[in-house]
Scaffold this motif. Sequence first.
Motif, PDB file in Angstrom:
ATOM      1  N   MET A   1       0.825  -1.211   0.000  1.00 27.03           N
ATOM      2  CA  MET A   1       0.000   0.000   0.000  1.00 27.03           C
ATOM      3  C   MET A   1       0.862   1.265   0.000  1.00 27.03           C
ATOM      4  O   MET A   1       0.731   2.134  -0.847  1.00 27.03           O
ATOM      5  N   ILE A   2       1.794   1.296   0.982  1.00 25.78           N
ATOM      6  CA  ILE A   2       2.680   2.462   1.095  1.00 25.78           C
ATOM      7  C   ILE A   2       3.563   2.576  -0.139  1.00 25.78           C
ATOM      8  O   ILE A   2       3.810   3.657  -0.664  1.00 25.78           O
ATOM      9  N   ARG A   3       4.007   1.394  -0.608  1.00 26.26           N
ATOM     10  CA  ARG A   3       4.848   1.369  -1.809  1.00 26.26           C
ATOM     11  C   ARG A   3       4.082   1.959  -3.001  1.00 26.26           C
ATOM     12  O   ARG A   3       4.635   2.716  -3.801  1.00 26.26           O
ATOM     13  N   PHE A   4       2.814   1.587  -3.073  1.00 24.50           N
ATOM     14  CA  PHE A   4       1.949   2.067  -4.158  1.00 24.50           C
ATOM     15  C   PHE A   4       1.803   3.603  -4.103  1.00 24.50           C
ATOM     16  O   PHE A   4       1.956   4.302  -5.105  1.00 24.50           O
ATOM     17  N   ILE A   5       1.550   4.109  -2.879  1.00 22.97           N
ATOM     18  CA  ILE A   5       1.391   5.562  -2.697  1.00 22.97           C
ATOM     19  C   ILE A   5       2.700   6.282  -3.007  1.00 22.97           C
ATOM     20  O   ILE A   5       2.727   7.320  -3.663  1.00 22.97           O
ATOM     21  N   LEU A   6       3.792   5.660  -2.560  1.00 24.95           N
ATOM     22  CA  LEU A   6       5.112   6.267  -2.791  1.00 24.95           C
ATOM     23  C   LEU A   6       5.401   6.382  -4.286  1.00 24.95           C
ATOM     24  O   LEU A   6       5.919   7.396  -4.768  1.00 24.95           O
ATOM     25  N   GLY A   8       3.192   6.669  -6.561  1.00 27.92           N
ATOM     26  CA  GLY A   8       2.327   7.756  -7.035  1.00 27.92           C
ATOM     27  C   GLY A   8       2.951   9.113  -6.789  1.00 27.92           C
ATOM     28  O   GLY A   8       2.934   9.996  -7.651  1.00 27.92           O
ATOM     29  N   ILE A   9       3.531   9.259  -5.625  1.00 24.37           N
ATOM     30  CA  ILE A   9       4.156  10.540  -5.278  1.00 24.37           C
ATOM     31  C   ILE A   9       5.335  10.833  -6.195  1.00 24.37           C
ATOM     32  O   ILE A   9       5.494  11.934  -6.707  1.00 24.37           O
ATOM     33  N   LEU A  10       6.158   9.793  -6.398  1.00 30.35           N
ATOM     34  CA  LEU A  10       7.370   9.994  -7.193  1.00 30.35           C
ATOM     35  C   LEU A  10       7.064  10.172  -8.682  1.00 30.35           C
ATOM     36  O   LEU A  10       7.706  10.967  -9.360  1.00 30.35           O
ATOM     37  N   ARG A  11       6.057   9.468  -9.165  1.00 25.68           N
ATOM     38  CA  ARG A  11       5.768   9.524 -10.596  1.00 25.68           C
ATOM     39  C   ARG A  11       4.931  10.740 -10.966  1.00 25.68           C
ATOM     40  O   ARG A  11       5.122  11.328 -12.019  1.00 25.68           O
ATOM     41  N   ASP A  12       4.029  11.126 -10.053  1.00 28.65           N
ATOM     42  CA  ASP A  12       3.204  12.316 -10.321  1.00 28.65           C
ATOM     43  C   ASP A  12       3.823  13.507  -9.592  1.00 28.65           C
ATOM     44  O   ASP A  12       3.471  13.835  -8.461  1.00 28.65           O
ATOM     45  N   ALA A 335       0.344  12.350   2.508  1.00 26.87           N
ATOM     46  CA  ALA A 335       0.865  13.567   3.148  1.00 26.87           C
ATOM     47  C   ALA A 335       2.011  13.219   4.082  1.00 26.87           C
ATOM     48  O   ALA A 335       3.030  13.920   4.131  1.00 26.87           O
ATOM     49  N   PHE A 336       1.870  12.106   4.789  1.00 29.55           N
ATOM     50  CA  PHE A 336       2.916  11.687   5.714  1.00 29.55           C
ATOM     51  C   PHE A 336       4.212  11.419   4.956  1.00 29.55           C
ATOM     52  O   PHE A 336       5.295  11.864   5.354  1.00 29.55           O
ATOM     53  N   LEU A 337       4.068  10.706   3.819  1.00 33.97           N
ATOM     54  CA  LEU A 337       5.272  10.382   3.037  1.00 33.97           C
ATOM     55  C   LEU A 337       5.901  11.630   2.428  1.00 33.97           C
ATOM     56  O   LEU A 337       7.120  11.783   2.420  1.00 33.97           O
ATOM     57  N   ILE A 338       5.040  12.543   1.954  1.00 36.06           N
ATOM     58  CA  ILE A 338       5.565  13.805   1.393  1.00 36.06           C
ATOM     59  C   ILE A 338       6.267  14.601   2.498  1.00 36.06           C
ATOM     60  O   ILE A 338       7.375  15.123   2.312  1.00 36.06           O
ATOM     61  N   GLY A 339       5.626  14.638   3.666  1.00 39.55           N
ATOM     62  CA  GLY A 339       6.211  15.353   4.809  1.00 39.55           C
ATOM     63  C   GLY A 339       7.535  14.746   5.206  1.00 39.55           C
ATOM     64  O   GLY A 339       8.499  15.453   5.511  1.00 39.55           O
ATOM     65  N   LEU A 340       7.589  13.407   5.159  1.00 38.33           N
ATOM     66  CA  LEU A 340       8.821  12.705   5.522  1.00 38.33           C
ATOM     67  C   LEU A 340       9.956  13.058   4.551  1.00 38.33           C
ATOM     68  O   LEU A 340      11.073  13.389   4.969  1.00 38.33           O
TER      69      LEU A 340
END
Lengths: 424, 242
Positions: A1-6, A8-12, A335-340
């Motif tokens: 799940m987190i990998r999937f979101i990550l 998304g963050i990196l690609r978009d 948001a947590f991952l972006i904040g991190l």
Amino acid sequence: MIRFILKGILRDSTRSKFPILIVAIGVFFTVFMVAFLGGVFDDMIDLNARFSTGHVKVMTVGFSENQAQNPLDLAILDLDSLTAHLERQYPKMIWVPRIHFGGLIDLADEDGETRGQGPAVGQALDLFSENNSDIERLNIASALRSGSVPKSAGDALISEEFADKTGLSVGDEITFFGSTMYGSMSFQNFKVSGTISFGNPSLDRGGFIIDISDARQMLDMENGATELLGYFDGNIYDDELAEKITKEFNATYSDSDDEFSPIMVTLKQQNDLASLLDYAAYMQQIMVIVFIAAMSIVLWNVGLLGGLRRYKEFGVRLALGESKSAIFKNMLIEAFLIGLIGSFLGTLISLVVLIPLSIYGIDISGLLPDMTLMMPSTLRTVITPSIFYLGFIPGLGAMLLGQALAGIGIFKRETSRLFKELEV
Amino acid sequence: MNLLITLFIGFMMWQNTPTAEAIIQKVDDNINSENRVVESKMIIRGKRGKRVITSKSWSVGYTKSLTEYVSPARERGTKMLKLEDELYIYSPTTDRTISLSGHMLRQSVMGSDLSYEDMMEDRKLLDIYSAELLGEELLEDRKVYVLELIAKVDDAAYQKRKMWIDTERFIPLKEELFAKSGQLLKKTIYSDVSKIDNRWFPKTVVYKDMLKDGDGTVFTMIDIKFNQDIPDYIFSKAALKR
């Protein structure tokens, strides 16, 4: 799940670039200011401890009440027995006697008459004994601009500033004129063994350093000192321990009705340092709160814009059956991952700036010509373990808060209107 | 008739009361002399006990004076030379003559309640102050004039003085010294008034610096001689080392 979101963050990058930048900038400023102010306050406290307050200080009750006037007649006498007791009681501490005195430094012409003079702000230290520690504590060796540290009776260090003004150089003779602790006139000839500059106007103005044995003879202060400073092992101030020692000592020795009885005070109880330490702590808290608030507002707006941009995406996800809270949770994880990432970058950038500043500092001596406050002339940052995690508090906090505020809109979406909204 | 007699007596008394300037002139005549040699003792009561300092002074007019400290051992041989408004201090232990000026003159002499400025002030009161008679009082069973003196020169050590002057002997018995701000700086009590060479002179003065703790300084003149033959060479910086 987190990998999937990550992914998304990196690609978009449009989803993450701006928030990461905002968080990184905010974290950088938070970490930098905390490290900078922490460094300045730490240096101020250290400077005060080394030159003036010690970690604890013993004076007479009368002297402590009139410290600004430096009343020599209220100096501590019979110092050896007091020091021996303190050394027995607190074997890990170092006890250092000092005498502060004032007077005139007079320069003679060939007839032995005054050709120039200036006020002397004298400090007598233990320079000659084998286990002296003040030379190192006051960085006298590195403050020397010419000559050497006094090695024998009658040697004196004078400030570089005074030497420049009067044309004095190493080997010249000067006369100190002042008062003994009993009020008699005191005259003593000294040979300039060296010139010093601590880089701090309040220490350099009229600076005059001699050995304590010379001062005792000159000021008729046998086995006495105006103050006895105590330093903790490792030269690190421990406020709780200082309070404990002070209470114990004062309960045994101090009598507020006897102006000659000794009294011990902690570093925090002197030179308004308590308020300075409290101020430093408040400033750190205020800065974290201010940056969280400011960044939250910016990131809230960023989140709102992102929400608009991803309006359709969320609609489709809702239409496909994903619950509102699941989307909201995803947004928060995002948001947590972006904040991190932003916090990590901000901390990294700040360390790149802070490390050289902690080593070399910023020389502000030119800005302090009339400064009377004892503060460092080179401002340095301090790298403490908290620096590595402190930035994550506003970074993550602001990002989560901003996203949470922006994401509330998800709960206002009505499934029944989704198809109309999506114009299907 | 009774009223006339009362008015007449009152008029006669008014006629007999000297002016403030005349009173101060008489005080100046008593206190000042062409020259004098004084042996004195100063008892300084400080926080750590009492110190007794003895000295001998030679002075000519109000421009030249020399004081040599005789005891205790730590002070012996220390000399203070006043030439006009310059003050020089000679220390035998360092063989140095140090000039004092400016704010240093306001410092205490030997931890006493006297400042160097107090020691140097030998000018006639009338040259420095304008006087006003405030009235008459009884002080320690002595009838005194109460006068207020206001500085008329810029370099006066005190802006205002209040003096209680013996109406018969024209000697101050008490004095209060004030700063420009009106703050009371010092109090002095004069006693042991004796007739020396046909003039009244107080041989003991108690000085109390009101800005300092302590019981004040007692300055006693053990011996005083007026109009002596004082060689001029002693009032030179070169002579200090002799």
